[in-house]
Enzyme design. Structure first.
Site, PDB file in Angstrom:
ATOM      1  N   ASP A 218      31.255  40.075  46.164  1.00  0.00           N
ATOM      2  CA  ASP A 218      32.206  40.919  45.445  1.00  0.00           C
ATOM      3  C   ASP A 218      31.510  42.064  44.710  1.00  0.00           C
ATOM      4  OD1 ASP A 218      35.028  41.199  44.407  1.00  0.00           O
ATOM      5  OD2 ASP A 218      33.931  41.086  42.514  1.00  0.00           O
ATOM      6  N   GLU A 272      30.839  43.611  49.893  1.00  0.00           N
ATOM      7  CA  GLU A 272      31.988  44.463  49.576  1.00  0.00           C
ATOM      8  C   GLU A 272      31.421  45.700  48.894  1.00  0.00           C
ATOM      9  OE1 GLU A 272      35.928  45.195  46.924  1.00  0.00           O
ATOM     10  OE2 GLU A 272      34.162  44.242  46.111  1.00  0.00           O
TER      11      GLU A 272
HETATM   12  O1  TEU Z   1      37.016  44.726  44.078  1.00  0.00           O
HETATM   13  C1  TEU Z   1      36.014  45.593  43.664  1.00  0.00           C
HETATM   14  C2  TEU Z   1      36.154  47.014  43.777  1.00  0.00           C
HETATM   15  O2  TEU Z   1      35.186  47.652  43.508  1.00  0.00           O
HETATM   16  C3  TEU Z   1      37.357  47.763  44.113  1.00  0.00           C
HETATM   17  O3  TEU Z   1      38.396  47.050  44.594  1.00  0.00           O
HETATM   18  C4  TEU Z   1      37.700  48.535  42.907  1.00  0.00           C
HETATM   19  O4  TEU Z   1      38.763  47.955  42.214  1.00  0.00           O
HETATM   20  C5  TEU Z   1      37.994  49.939  43.311  1.00  0.00           C
HETATM   21  O5  TEU Z   1      36.837  50.498  43.811  1.00  0.00           O
HETATM   22  C6  TEU Z   1      38.554  50.764  42.169  1.00  0.00           C
HETATM   23  O6  TEU Z   1      37.887  51.936  42.023  1.00  0.00           O
HETATM   24  C7  TEU Z   1      36.675  43.396  43.942  1.00  0.00           C
HETATM   25  C8  TEU Z   1      37.804  42.490  44.332  1.00  0.00           C
HETATM   26  O7  TEU Z   1      38.091  42.653  45.700  1.00  0.00           O
HETATM   27  C9  TEU Z   1      38.958  42.735  43.432  1.00  0.00           C
HETATM   28  O8  TEU Z   1      40.069  41.960  43.787  1.00  0.00           O
HETATM   29  C10 TEU Z   1      38.519  42.422  42.022  1.00  0.00           C
HETATM   30  O9  TEU Z   1      39.542  42.771  41.125  1.00  0.00           O
HETATM   31  C11 TEU Z   1      37.249  43.157  41.625  1.00  0.00           C
HETATM   32  O10 TEU Z   1      36.261  43.081  42.636  1.00  0.00           O
HETATM   33  C12 TEU Z   1      36.642  42.570  40.393  1.00  0.00           C
HETATM   34  O11 TEU Z   1      36.040  41.343  40.690  1.00  0.00           O
END
Ligand code: TEU
Length: 563
Positions: A218, A272
């Site tokens: 994550d 991710e």
């Molecule tokens: O998401 C991380 C993430 O960096 C993006 O979804 C971010 O919210 C976006 O770039 C906004 O600018 C992960 C998970 O997939 C998400 O569900 C969580 O909320 C987040 O990490 C925090 O753990």
């Protein structure tokens, strides 16, 4: 330890991940086994047949760990357990083993950037004084200004507001601030501290020991911070950035790779990583770092032939440099569902542009999502499907405001619609909510399902040849057969390259000599002559592929012969 390589286990190849199809489960919304309205491990186990029938190679579950659920479980209080909301650790072990018996590997989600405010480390840090070893596991700093009542720097939380929250000192008066790039319930760990690195390596081993085939990491670009914690300032921030994609992060993943490689059967690390620069992303995929990382540029690209072609080219070129396969994804639990996105005037996805509620032609969106399914599954590399994508679910845009849970919405004061609309519990059967989500007589699902989903249940689509589910099932199976046949050929699959095609049409060879054609133009596109049509996302007449459609062909025989 579960045997990933032995007889009866899943596919034996240690490099299974290079072309796998992985199904993403958001446990809270997949299936409810105990009738409390929230999906759980018992529900997943009961519905494994759905995944087996889809023909995927693996499943990835978003966090199931003990958590106050301030961010759908991405606020982890204990990485070695299972939240009672979802079940028990024993049930997780049984699920992993049962999935494997059905030929499905399991990936878990590891959240290294932050923990929950309820994590024992953070509780100890709050109880300890400034400068203590307990606080050194996080980023605690005095505030700015004469009274320390301004945040230590200008960093913003991804969910809105400052990335800092102040806590009382030992005397009860306002004290230090702590960093949280996400919600205040998610304090960031200090990756410069060796205890953090040791802990996460132990967590990886904990799940690999339980037969897990890989981890999705994550927020994988954010872990390490500039120790000076400088302001980001305006624009994209200084280079190197104080917390995104920093060079010292590679060393963390090299040590994770050593852990993964010490296990048999091909344990995989999937990042991710929201990095716009394909070359920067590929640096994480060098042979001694992560195995794969999602190509989010693909998920963000509008329904436009040249943009998608450019994305594929940049991704394949940058990945080839490091010998890594590409990882294609159209949706996940953070983004607008494809059917809705592709039906809008602007078909791109962007976190900073909330398009919630803008008109969407769902018929058009569905046609394009079907075509995108065939495009994605034909590209070289692995593919991640998000639960409900195979049912053609649209984004739920009219959920009652008092039921919404996403901190992205709550912390923006409602300015951002948030991500609940792609997290609605799946419709399995029946003609009215709860659509078989849980046992009869159970509690209402945690988010209400639109009644119009009656035609989108697994039951309603089963055996319907024109359904989205039928398309996904056929495509995933054909893909597996084609890739296996290609692997048996002396030269393997043909090298990727675009075939000549009219404007707005993408065509390329794949698998054991198949051809994929996608028509993103507003005109029908003639299919190449002397081909047999294997599968099409929409009706093909007289050898012509209609707009917003895709087809898989095999050389030999007339085009359109399977019309
Ligand atoms: O998401 C991380 C993430 O960096 C993006 O979804 C971010 O919210 C976006 O770039 C906004 O600018 C992960 C998970 O997939 C998400 O569900 C969580 O909320 C987040 O990490 C925090 O753990």
């Amino acid at each position: 330890m579960a045997d990933l390589t032995g007889p009866g286990g899943a596919d034996r190849r240690a490099d299974w991940w290079r072309d796998a199809v992985v199904y993403q489960i958001y446990p809270r919304s997949f299936a409810d086994g105990n009738g409390d309205g929230t999906g759980d491990l018992a529900g997943i186990r009961r519905r494994l047949e759905h995944l087996a029938a889809l023909g995927v190679d693996a499943l990835w579950c978003t966090p199931w760990y003990p958590s106050p659920q301030a961010d759908g479980g991405y606020d982890v209080a204990d990485h070695r357990g299972v939240d009672p909301l979802f079940g028990t650790l024993a049930q997780a072990e049984e699920l992993i083993a049962e999935a494997l018996r059905r030929g499905l590997r399991t990936l878990v989600d590891i959240v290294p950037n932050h923990v929950s405010r309820d994590h024992p480390w953070f509780r100890a840090a709050l109880a300890a004084p400034p400068g203590s070893p307990e606080r050194a596991l996080f980023h605690f700093r005095p505030g700015r200004g004469p009274h320390g009542d301004l945040p230590p720097n200008d960093w913003r939380s991804e969910f809105g507001g400052p990335a800092w929250t102040r806590v009382p000192g030992p005397d009860g008066a306002p004290g230090e601030w702590y960093l949280h790039l996400f919600a205040p319930e998610q304090p960031d760990l200090n990756w410069a501290d060796p205890r953090v690195r040791a802990e996460y390596e132990a967590v990886l081993r904990f799940w690999f020991d339980r037969g897990v085939a890989g981890v999705r990491i994550d927020s994988a670009t954010l872990l390490t911070k500039d120790p000076a914690l400088p302001d980001v300032g305006a624009g994209d921030g200084p280079v190197p950035h104080p917390y995104a994609d920093r060079d010292d992060l590679h060393d963390v993943y090299r040590s994770w790779r050593r852990v993964a490689d010490s296990y048999p059967g091909g344990r995989v690390l999937v990042g991710e990583m929201w990095l716009p620069d394909a070359a920067r992303l590929a640096r994480y995929l060098r042979p001694d770092e992560l195995h794969t990382a999602f190509t989010f540029d693909f998920l963000q690209s509008p329904w436009d032939a040249e943009r998608l072609r450019g994305c594929v080219d940049a991704t394949l070129a940058s990945h080839a440099e490091v010998g890594a396969p590409a990882t294609w994804v159209l949706s996940n639990h953070d983004v607008t569902r494809t059917v809705t996105r592709y039906g809008r005037a602007d078909t791109s996805f962007d976190f900073t542009a909330d398009r919630h509620g803008t008109p969407s032609d769902l018929e058009l969106g569905t046609r394009r999502a079907r075509a995108a399914c065939l495009l994605t599954l034909a590209l070289p590399g692995s593919v991640y499907l998000y639960q409900g994508e195979e049912l053609g679910l649209p984004e739920a845009e009219d959920l009652p405001p008092d039921r919404l849970r996403d901190p992205m919405r709550i912390r923006s004061g409602g300015a951002h619609a948030g991500r609940d609309g792609c997290r609605v519990p799946l419709p399995w059967s029946g003609t009215a909510p709860p659509f078989g989500f849980g046992p009869a007589g159970g509690d209402e699902p945690w988010l209400p399902q639109p009644p119009a989903w009656a035609s989108l249940t697994v039951e309603a689509q089963h055996g319907m040849p024109d359904s989205m589910l039928a398309l996904y099932r056929t495509a995933v199976r054909l893909r597996r057969t084609a890739l296996d046949a290609a692997a048996r050929k002396p030269g393997g699959a043909p090298a990727f390259g675009w075939l000549p095609s009219p404007d707005g049409v993408l065509a390329f060879p794949w698998g054991d000599g198949l051809v994929c054609v996608v028509n993103l133009s507003p005109r029908p596109a003639p299919l190449p002559a002397a081909h047999t049509l294997l599968l099409a996302s929409g009706p093909v007449h007289n050898g012509e592929l209609p707009p917003d459609s895709a087809a898989w062909l095999r050389p030999g025989g007339p085009a359109g012969s399977a019309d």
